[in-house]
Design a protein around this motif. Sequence first.
Motif, PDB file in Angstrom:
ATOM      1  N   THR A  65      86.978  63.700  80.352  1.00  0.00           N
ATOM      2  CA  THR A  65      86.540  65.011  79.884  1.00  0.00           C
ATOM      3  C   THR A  65      85.404  64.870  78.875  1.00  0.00           C
ATOM      4  O   THR A  65      84.390  65.564  78.961  1.00  0.00           O
ATOM      5  N   PHE A  66      85.581  63.955  77.926  1.00  0.00           N
ATOM      6  CA  PHE A  66      84.553  63.726  76.920  1.00  0.00           C
ATOM      7  C   PHE A  66      83.278  63.170  77.548  1.00  0.00           C
ATOM      8  O   PHE A  66      82.166  63.580  77.195  1.00  0.00           O
ATOM      9  N   PHE A  67      83.426  62.257  78.493  1.00  0.00           N
ATOM     10  CA  PHE A  67      82.273  61.663  79.174  1.00  0.00           C
ATOM     11  C   PHE A  67      81.477  62.731  79.914  1.00  0.00           C
ATOM     12  O   PHE A  67      80.252  62.749  79.859  1.00  0.00           O
ATOM     13  N   GLY A  68      82.164  63.626  80.595  1.00  0.00           N
ATOM     14  CA  GLY A  68      81.481  64.712  81.294  1.00  0.00           C
ATOM     15  C   GLY A  68      80.709  65.593  80.333  1.00  0.00           C
ATOM     16  O   GLY A  68      79.567  65.991  80.594  1.00  0.00           O
ATOM     17  N   HIS A  69      81.310  65.886  79.193  1.00  0.00           N
ATOM     18  CA  HIS A  69      80.651  66.692  78.164  1.00  0.00           C
ATOM     19  C   HIS A  69      79.377  66.006  77.670  1.00  0.00           C
ATOM     20  O   HIS A  69      78.316  66.619  77.566  1.00  0.00           O
ATOM     21  N   VAL A  70      79.486  64.718  77.361  1.00  0.00           N
ATOM     22  CA  VAL A  70      78.337  63.964  76.846  1.00  0.00           C
ATOM     23  C   VAL A  70      77.237  63.874  77.896  1.00  0.00           C
ATOM     24  O   VAL A  70      76.054  64.040  77.584  1.00  0.00           O
ATOM     25  N   MET A  71      77.594  63.637  79.145  1.00  0.00           N
ATOM     26  CA  MET A  71      76.582  63.474  80.191  1.00  0.00           C
ATOM     27  C   MET A  71      75.856  64.785  80.498  1.00  0.00           C
ATOM     28  O   MET A  71      74.687  64.774  80.850  1.00  0.00           O
ATOM     29  N   ARG A  72      76.525  65.904  80.350  1.00  0.00           N
ATOM     30  CA  ARG A  72      75.880  67.190  80.609  1.00  0.00           C
ATOM     31  C   ARG A  72      74.946  67.592  79.473  1.00  0.00           C
ATOM     32  O   ARG A  72      74.019  68.366  79.667  1.00  0.00           O
ATOM     33  N   ARG A  73      75.169  67.062  78.276  1.00  0.00           N
ATOM     34  CA  ARG A  73      74.327  67.411  77.112  1.00  0.00           C
ATOM     35  C   ARG A  73      72.943  66.817  77.186  1.00  0.00           C
ATOM     36  O   ARG A  73      71.993  67.390  76.689  1.00  0.00           O
ATOM     37  N   GLU A  74      72.821  65.622  77.733  1.00  0.00           N
ATOM     38  CA  GLU A  74      71.545  64.917  77.871  1.00  0.00           C
ATOM     39  C   GLU A  74      70.806  64.760  76.540  1.00  0.00           C
ATOM     40  O   GLU A  74      69.631  65.095  76.408  1.00  0.00           O
ATOM     41  N   LYS A  75      71.508  64.251  75.558  1.00  0.00           N
ATOM     42  CA  LYS A  75      70.927  63.961  74.245  1.00  0.00           C
ATOM     43  C   LYS A  75      71.069  62.464  73.968  1.00  0.00           C
ATOM     44  O   LYS A  75      71.286  61.676  74.885  1.00  0.00           O
ATOM     45  N   LEU A  76      70.991  62.084  72.694  1.00  0.00           N
ATOM     46  CA  LEU A  76      71.084  60.683  72.298  1.00  0.00           C
ATOM     47  C   LEU A  76      72.427  60.068  72.705  1.00  0.00           C
ATOM     48  O   LEU A  76      72.495  58.911  73.113  1.00  0.00           O
ATOM     49  N   GLU A  77      73.503  60.872  72.616  1.00  0.00           N
ATOM     50  CA  GLU A  77      74.834  60.362  72.987  1.00  0.00           C
ATOM     51  C   GLU A  77      74.845  59.902  74.438  1.00  0.00           C
ATOM     52  O   GLU A  77      75.511  58.933  74.797  1.00  0.00           O
ATOM     53  N   ASN A  78      74.104  60.602  75.271  1.00  0.00           N
ATOM     54  CA  ASN A  78      74.002  60.257  76.682  1.00  0.00           C
ATOM     55  C   ASN A  78      73.400  58.866  76.849  1.00  0.00           C
ATOM     56  O   ASN A  78      73.921  58.039  77.594  1.00  0.00           O
ATOM     57  N   GLU A  91      77.536  57.073  90.623  1.00  0.00           N
ATOM     58  CA  GLU A  91      78.268  58.163  91.289  1.00  0.00           C
ATOM     59  C   GLU A  91      78.993  59.020  90.264  1.00  0.00           C
ATOM     60  O   GLU A  91      79.008  60.245  90.361  1.00  0.00           O
ATOM     61  N   ALA A  92      79.594  58.369  89.284  1.00  0.00           N
ATOM     62  CA  ALA A  92      80.308  59.101  88.244  1.00  0.00           C
ATOM     63  C   ALA A  92      79.352  59.927  87.403  1.00  0.00           C
ATOM     64  O   ALA A  92      79.641  61.072  87.054  1.00  0.00           O
ATOM     65  N   ILE A  93      78.201  59.360  87.085  1.00  0.00           N
ATOM     66  CA  ILE A  93      77.212  60.087  86.285  1.00  0.00           C
ATOM     67  C   ILE A  93      76.709  61.309  87.045  1.00  0.00           C
ATOM     68  O   ILE A  93      76.584  62.397  86.480  1.00  0.00           O
ATOM     69  N   GLU A  94      76.439  61.149  88.320  1.00  0.00           N
ATOM     70  CA  GLU A  94      75.967  62.275  89.131  1.00  0.00           C
ATOM     71  C   GLU A  94      77.049  63.341  89.269  1.00  0.00           C
ATOM     72  O   GLU A  94      76.765  64.536  89.302  1.00  0.00           O
ATOM     73  N   ALA A  95      78.301  62.920  89.351  1.00  0.00           N
ATOM     74  CA  ALA A  95      79.400  63.882  89.504  1.00  0.00           C
ATOM     75  C   ALA A  95      79.570  64.739  88.251  1.00  0.00           C
ATOM     76  O   ALA A  95      80.029  65.886  88.341  1.00  0.00           O
ATOM     77  N   THR A  96      79.175  64.227  87.094  1.00  0.00           N
ATOM     78  CA  THR A  96      79.338  65.002  85.857  1.00  0.00           C
ATOM     79  C   THR A  96      78.407  66.199  85.808  1.00  0.00           C
ATOM     80  O   THR A  96      78.681  67.166  85.098  1.00  0.00           O
ATOM     81  N   LYS A 142      82.541  71.677  88.140  1.00  0.00           N
ATOM     82  CA  LYS A 142      83.724  71.910  88.980  1.00  0.00           C
ATOM     83  C   LYS A 142      84.113  70.646  89.739  1.00  0.00           C
ATOM     84  O   LYS A 142      85.292  70.299  89.829  1.00  0.00           O
ATOM     85  N   LYS A 143      83.126  69.936  90.274  1.00  0.00           N
ATOM     86  CA  LYS A 143      83.393  68.694  90.998  1.00  0.00           C
ATOM     87  C   LYS A 143      84.009  67.655  90.059  1.00  0.00           C
ATOM     88  O   LYS A 143      84.953  66.954  90.428  1.00  0.00           O
ATOM     89  N   TRP A 144      83.470  67.570  88.843  1.00  0.00           N
ATOM     90  CA  TRP A 144      83.975  66.606  87.861  1.00  0.00           C
ATOM     91  C   TRP A 144      85.422  66.926  87.497  1.00  0.00           C
ATOM     92  O   TRP A 144      86.259  66.041  87.415  1.00  0.00           O
ATOM     93  N   ARG A 145      85.717  68.198  87.287  1.00  0.00           N
ATOM     94  CA  ARG A 145      87.084  68.593  86.943  1.00  0.00           C
ATOM     95  C   ARG A 145      88.061  68.298  88.074  1.00  0.00           C
ATOM     96  O   ARG A 145      89.192  67.891  87.824  1.00  0.00           O
ATOM     97  N   THR A 146      87.627  68.507  89.311  1.00  0.00           N
ATOM     98  CA  THR A 146      88.522  68.200  90.434  1.00  0.00           C
ATOM     99  C   THR A 146      88.738  66.698  90.561  1.00  0.00           C
ATOM    100  O   THR A 146      89.846  66.259  90.886  1.00  0.00           O
ATOM    101  N   MET A 147      87.715  65.891  90.284  1.00  0.00           N
ATOM    102  CA  MET A 147      87.879  64.428  90.300  1.00  0.00           C
ATOM    103  C   MET A 147      88.920  63.998  89.276  1.00  0.00           C
ATOM    104  O   MET A 147      89.778  63.161  89.553  1.00  0.00           O
ATOM    105  N   ILE A 148      88.847  64.582  88.084  1.00  0.00           N
ATOM    106  CA  ILE A 148      89.796  64.250  87.027  1.00  0.00           C
ATOM    107  C   ILE A 148      91.198  64.718  87.403  1.00  0.00           C
ATOM    108  O   ILE A 148      92.181  64.004  87.232  1.00  0.00           O
ATOM    109  N   ALA A 149      91.288  65.933  87.951  1.00  0.00           N
ATOM    110  CA  ALA A 149      92.598  66.488  88.326  1.00  0.00           C
ATOM    111  C   ALA A 149      93.251  65.690  89.438  1.00  0.00           C
ATOM    112  O   ALA A 149      94.461  65.456  89.420  1.00  0.00           O
ATOM    113  N   VAL A 150      92.456  65.249  90.416  1.00  0.00           N
ATOM    114  CA  VAL A 150      93.000  64.436  91.507  1.00  0.00           C
ATOM    115  C   VAL A 150      93.528  63.125  90.960  1.00  0.00           C
ATOM    116  O   VAL A 150      94.599  62.680  91.325  1.00  0.00           O
ATOM    117  N   LYS A 151      92.792  62.508  90.062  1.00  0.00           N
ATOM    118  CA  LYS A 151      93.232  61.243  89.471  1.00  0.00           C
ATOM    119  C   LYS A 151      94.477  61.471  88.604  1.00  0.00           C
ATOM    120  O   LYS A 151      95.379  60.656  88.595  1.00  0.00           O
TER     121      LYS A 151
END
Length: 158
Positions: A89-102, A137-142, A146-155
Amino acid sequence: MKTVLTNKNISIRTRRRALECYIEPIFMYGCEAWTISKQTQKKLEATEMWFLRRMLRISWTAKKTNDTVLEEAHTTRLLISKIGKRQATFFGHVMRREKLENLVTTGMLEGKRSRGKQREKLIEGLTDWLKAGKSLEAIEATKDRKKWRTMIAVKQGT
């Protein structure tokens, strides 16, 4: 909390709930930034079992397997999957921000690598947990929330 968690007059379900509400959040503080190796995973699982054994008042010298302890507690091992979900969840948040944390998280900073065995990156551990194959693949999925959340939910369901 020891008196509450080891009290036989309180049902095991209530004691487990107290463990999940009061102890686990303190224990997992900052777990979003942890890199979990096989050795760390074993230690986390051992700690989870230690909590359950203390809660059930099972001595460490008693010859009971972890499976029987989990049966008595009416639960399964959940700590690693909870940590993985929080990291994802945190990784998805960071990757969508596209800042220094990314840049820091993906390891795309310029410079020389240090000598010796390289440290495991957060993204490598996360792709192993998600079984995503490649980190790209994981970075692109973030990007698609919705796709990222379903990946997490399936896991999480496995």
